[in-house]
Every structure is written in structure tokens, then in C-alpha cells.
Design a protein around this motif. Sequence first.
Motif, PDB file in Angstrom:
ATOM      1  N   UNK A  17       0.801  -1.236   0.000  1.00 48.56           N
ATOM      2  CA  UNK A  17       0.000   0.000   0.000  1.00 48.56           C
ATOM      3  C   UNK A  17       0.834   1.287   0.000  1.00 48.56           C
ATOM      4  N   UNK A  18       2.101   1.179   0.383  1.00 53.74           N
ATOM      5  CA  UNK A  18       2.932   2.395   0.381  1.00 53.74           C
ATOM      6  C   UNK A  18       3.111   2.933  -1.039  1.00 53.74           C
ATOM      7  N   UNK A  19       2.895   2.081  -2.010  1.00 54.50           N
ATOM      8  CA  UNK A  19       3.085   2.518  -3.398  1.00 54.50           C
ATOM      9  C   UNK A  19       1.780   3.040  -4.006  1.00 54.50           C
ATOM     10  N   UNK A  27       6.722   8.787  -4.751  1.00 50.66           N
ATOM     11  CA  UNK A  27       7.781   7.893  -5.237  1.00 50.66           C
ATOM     12  C   UNK A  27       7.977   8.116  -6.738  1.00 50.66           C
ATOM     13  N   UNK A  28       6.847   8.173  -7.480  1.00 50.01           N
ATOM     14  CA  UNK A  28       6.946   8.396  -8.935  1.00 50.01           C
ATOM     15  C   UNK A  28       7.600   9.744  -9.235  1.00 50.01           C
ATOM     16  N   UNK A  29       7.314  10.728  -8.376  1.00 49.61           N
ATOM     17  CA  UNK A  29       7.875  12.075  -8.587  1.00 49.61           C
ATOM     18  C   UNK A  29       9.345  12.142  -8.174  1.00 49.61           C
ATOM     19  N   UNK A  30       9.831  11.031  -7.615  1.00 47.61           N
ATOM     20  CA  UNK A  30      11.248  11.002  -7.234  1.00 47.61           C
ATOM     21  C   UNK A  30      11.533  11.737  -5.936  1.00 47.61           C
ATOM     22  N   UNK A  31      10.473  12.064  -5.179  1.00 53.71           N
ATOM     23  CA  UNK A  31      10.687  12.760  -3.889  1.00 53.71           C
ATOM     24  C   UNK A  31      11.127  11.765  -2.826  1.00 53.71           C
TER      25      UNK A  31
END
Length: 242
Positions: A17-19, A27-31
Motif C-alpha cells: 500500500x505504500x506505493x 515515489x513516482x515524482x522522485x521525492x
Amino acid sequence: RRVRIDVVTIFPGYLAPLREALLGRAIEAGLVELGVHDLRDWTHDVHQAVDDSPYGGGPGMVMRPQVWGEALDAVLAAGPARLVVPTPAGRPFTQATAQAWAGEERLVFACGRYEGIDQRVVDSYAARMPVDEVSIGDYVLVGGEVAVMVMVEAVVRLLPGVLGNPVSAQEDSFSDGLLEGPAYTRPVSWRGLDVPEVLRSGNHAAIARWRRDRALERTAARRPDLLDALPEDALDRADRAF
Ligand SMILES: COc1ccc(Cn2ccc3ccc(-c4cc(N)[nH]n4)cc32)cc1
């Protein structure tokens, strides 16, 4: 600022669920970088044993130090980090903890199961890096995975760019020391219940006063411990009515 988060667990699927949603987008934004590792990848026996009976007797099983040592050495090889070990016997995880960890470059979470992890794992890493044994509350879970989800969410939401409306630290609830009061939106009347008049009055001083009163009322009723913890000058005369 990017944060690298690694989680070691025997149930990697538990962290899926963290994804999703907000954290997934971060995560997708690279933050945020998230790595989830299966502890059993570091076993060498056919049964992939990660636990054994407790010295001194007692119920349940304890997680073996050797497997954890190999797993954490491998994960920590990528660079210095703060090691976080959830446990019912930990120091309380609070918003202040989340704030502090949001400034870290790397967080590694060790999720225990059974009755926990052999203490020598914490002791051996504490000699060379910050290690925090933390509890997310006074109730007993079955393992550390849910606690890690809670802590990762509390930390990642503080990172710049993650939340749409960046809530500055002081405005965040729990930072003025009081609980949030009630919130309302349309419709103005719902199942015979109306939105408090003052909120629709446009009188911003009255609205601020009403919200503070509701926050004080709720805090006194539900969390008197927070009231006692307030600094002396935190409550003005109007506040003391509660
Ligand atoms: C009484 O001693 C116990 C010892 C371990 C367990 C199960 N367990 C195994 C690893 C692990 C990690 C965290 C937690 C936890 C954290 C909070 N706030 N509640 N429960 C629980 C955990 C149950 C009981």
C-alpha cells in the motif's frame, strides 16, 4: 531533498500500500525512494528459518540475529542511515519524531515478527549509527509492518512537494498543542443537522475564536494530558474559560 527508505520484512507484500495514492505519487515524482526487502533472501537453509526459541524460556519465538545481520549489512552498505526498529517496548513515535526523521537522507526500517528481534541486532548497529526502537502506541500488534506504514506516512507527508497544500509545521494539527476541532462542508443542512452559524458569518475573528474554543473543549474532553503539557503562556484569558 530526497529521502531513501528501505524496509526489511518477512512479509514484503504487507508494504504494497505504500506505493498507492499520495505516497505512490511521491515515489513516482522522485521525492522518495522506497526499497522493500524480503528478510528470507538472506537465509541459507532450505527452511529459510528466521526464528528460534527464546533463551530463558517463555512463549513464542525470537528472530535470529545472524539473518538480520546479513540483511541489514547488505541494505546499509548503500550508505549511512538511521535504523528504526518498531517494538511495543519502544520510545513513543510522535509528530516531533516524524519532523526529525523528515530531515534524514536515509531511513532503514527493520520489521520484526514473532516476539521480536534478538536484542544484539539493535545493540550491534547502535554502536555505529543512530538506532531508534519506537512504539506507535500502547497496543500490541503482531509485527512491525503496520507500524512502519504509519511512520513512513507521517514522515513522507512532511517532505516538500508531497502534499498538495504544504501544511507548514506550525499549522499542522498537534503543533499548537491542541486537537483539531470539528470540520464542515456543504450542504448547510444534512439529515436535520446544520452547520454552525458562525462558520458562515464571514466574521473571521469570531470564526477563529469559535474554532479555538471547539479545539480547547475537545482537547479538555479527550486529551487532558495535552492541556497539562501546554506551556504556561499558551492559553490566554479567553482560553481559560475551558
Ligand atoms: C509483549 O511483547 C510483544 C513483542 C512483540 C510482539 C509482536 N511484534 C513483533 C515485532 C513487532 C514490532 C512492533 C510491534 C508493536 C509496536 C506497537 N506500538 N505495538 N506493537 C509488535 C511486534 C507482540 C508482543
